[in-house]
Design a protein around this motif. Structure first.
Motif, short mmCIF file in Angstrom:
data_model
loop_
_atom_site.label_atom_id
_atom_site.label_comp_id
_atom_site.label_asym_id
_atom_site.label_seq_id
_atom_site.Cartn_x
_atom_site.Cartn_y
_atom_site.Cartn_z
N THR A 165 10.10 13.41 74.47
CA THR A 165 9.59 12.20 73.17
C THR A 165 8.42 12.91 72.51
O THR A 165 7.98 13.16 72.89
N VAL A 166 8.91 12.91 71.14
CA VAL A 166 7.96 13.45 70.34
C VAL A 166 6.93 12.26 69.67
O VAL A 166 7.42 11.57 69.36
N ASP A 167 5.49 12.59 69.98
CA ASP A 167 4.83 10.99 69.50
C ASP A 167 3.84 11.63 68.00
O ASP A 167 3.11 12.04 68.38
N SER A 168 4.22 10.99 67.10
CA SER A 168 4.14 11.85 65.18
C SER A 168 2.65 11.53 65.37
O SER A 168 2.26 12.70 65.03
N ALA A 169 1.48 11.04 66.12
CA ALA A 169 0.85 10.36 66.07
C ALA A 169 0.02 11.59 66.88
O ALA A 169 -1.20 11.31 66.62
N HIS A 170 0.54 11.75 67.81
CA HIS A 170 -0.63 12.78 68.55
C HIS A 170 0.05 14.87 68.14
O HIS A 170 -0.81 14.69 69.23
N LEU A 243 8.20 7.17 66.08
CA LEU A 243 6.98 7.93 65.08
C LEU A 243 6.27 6.86 64.52
O LEU A 243 6.96 5.67 63.72
N ASN A 244 4.97 6.74 64.26
CA ASN A 244 4.12 6.87 64.46
C ASN A 244 3.33 7.36 63.13
O ASN A 244 3.80 8.46 62.59
N ASP A 245 2.84 6.31 62.36
CA ASP A 245 1.49 6.87 61.34
C ASP A 245 1.10 7.76 61.35
O ASP A 245 -0.07 8.05 62.61
N PRO A 246 0.37 9.46 61.28
CA PRO A 246 0.09 9.95 62.07
C PRO A 246 -1.41 9.93 61.50
O PRO A 246 -2.53 10.63 61.85
N THR A 247 -2.04 8.99 60.56
CA THR A 247 -3.22 8.50 60.55
C THR A 247 -4.03 7.41 61.15
O THR A 247 -4.70 6.87 60.90
N THR A 248 -2.60 6.22 60.70
CA THR A 248 -3.79 5.06 61.72
C THR A 248 -2.63 4.47 62.99
O THR A 248 -2.86 4.01 63.59
N ASP A 249 -1.72 5.90 63.56
CA ASP A 249 -0.92 5.46 64.78
C ASP A 249 -0.47 4.07 64.97
O ASP A 249 0.72 3.53 65.74
N ASP A 250 0.13 3.62 63.78
CA ASP A 250 1.13 2.40 64.14
C ASP A 250 2.70 2.86 63.16
O ASP A 250 2.76 4.05 62.56
#
Length: 311
Positions: A165-170, A243-250
């Protein structure tokens, strides 16, 4: 054409929102849900009370924590937590037989310890387990780290049911513009000891074949470049992407007028991986289900467009 697979991550206490949202649900636990995690409260009854059909639960996201302390139930992937995880699966998830377990790895661990533990948990739970990347430096942090594990999944039979599982903001932004990052490769090699399966030793060749000759893409100035790289390395070992915004993590807005060719390539790569896309709404967004619904619909449309563009 079937709608692209998009899940909404919801805590057990937020499941009432699911009635106003289409698609699947990731059931996300935290230490606050101790009674459900240790079986003091029945999860089947909780789902019935919330009015959520068990078939909508695509994945169960276990809480972090390397060990159980006081009221905190740790379910990170450690040998100390093995019994807790197995007991939870067999006592609470009988109606969720198809749900993948999404779990946090410990930040400090040797591959020689983690690999046999993963294999044992796969056998004892009899379901897919998906390892989420960490938000800080660890053996599960860079795209190369994830690619190493994906290479093991492809080459080493006891881990064939393991997933990522890949978290795009991490994912770290540093090094994303380089191809196969030699520093990260050397760090991985330093961790590979005698107890690691021989199938792991040829991972570099495996990863080299997964990046295009032109890297980064000519229009590769995007915060989603690390995600695209991780998906290239991970391939079909990627079960899902938070799929989280890499800048805001939202949850991103996915504005149709906001062009980002790298994001579109990443969405096309998601389709190639046949991976589930998971949105993790903040409390503010949960309080506005219609806005969350609009963002999920915009993502589905963009996923469809990206999939059609690659044909």
């Amino acid at each position: 054409m079937l709608d692209p697979p998009v899940s909404i991550s919801l805590a057990p206490d937020d499941l009432a929102v699911a009635d106003r949202l289409p698609g699947a649900v990731e059931l996300k636990f935290s230490w606050d849900h101790r009674d459900l995690l240790i079986g003091e409260r029945d999860l089947d009854a909780h789902l019935d009370e919330a009015g959520v059909d068990a078939h909508r639960i695509a994945s169960v996201h276990l809480p972090p924590g390397t060990e159980t302390r006081g009221d905190d139930v740790g379910m990170a992937l450690t040998s100390q937590n093995r019994g807790t995880i197995v007991d939870f699966v067999h006592s609470q998830l009988s109606r969720l037989a198809a749900a993948t377990l999404v779990a946090h790895p410990p930040k400090r661990v040797e591959y020689g310890e983690a690999i046999p533990l993963f294999s044992t948990l796969l056998d004892c739970t009899n379901r897919h387990i998906s390892v989420e990347n960490t938000a800080v430096e660890s053996p599960w942090y860079t795209p190369e780290d994830l690619g190493f594990l994906a290479s093991l999944v492809r080459r080493y039979r006891p881990l064939s049911e393991l997933r990522l599982t890949v978290d795009s903001a991490h994912l770290p932004q540093a090094g994303a513009r380089r191809g196969l990052d030699s520093e990260n490769v050397e760090t991985i090699r330093a961790r590979v000891g005698r107890s690691v399966p021989a199938a792991a030793h040829d991972f570099e060749t495996d990863l080299e074949d997964r990046l295009p000759e032109e890297w980064p893409p000519a229009d590769g100035d995007s915060p989603y470049l690390p995600l695209l790289k991780a998906l290239r390395f991970g391939g079909r070992a990627v079960e899902s992407v938070h799929l989280n915004d890499p800048t805001t993590d939202d949850v991103p807005r996915f504005d149709a007028h906001d062009e980002d060719p790298v994001l579109d390539r990443a969405l096309a790569a998601l389709a190639d991986c046949d991976a589930q896309v998971v949105l993790e709404p903040s409390d503010d967004l949960l309080a506005d289900p219609e806005e969350l619904r609009r963002r999920a619909a915009a993502l589905r449309e963009r996923l469809t467009d990206a999939g059609e563009a690659r044909r």
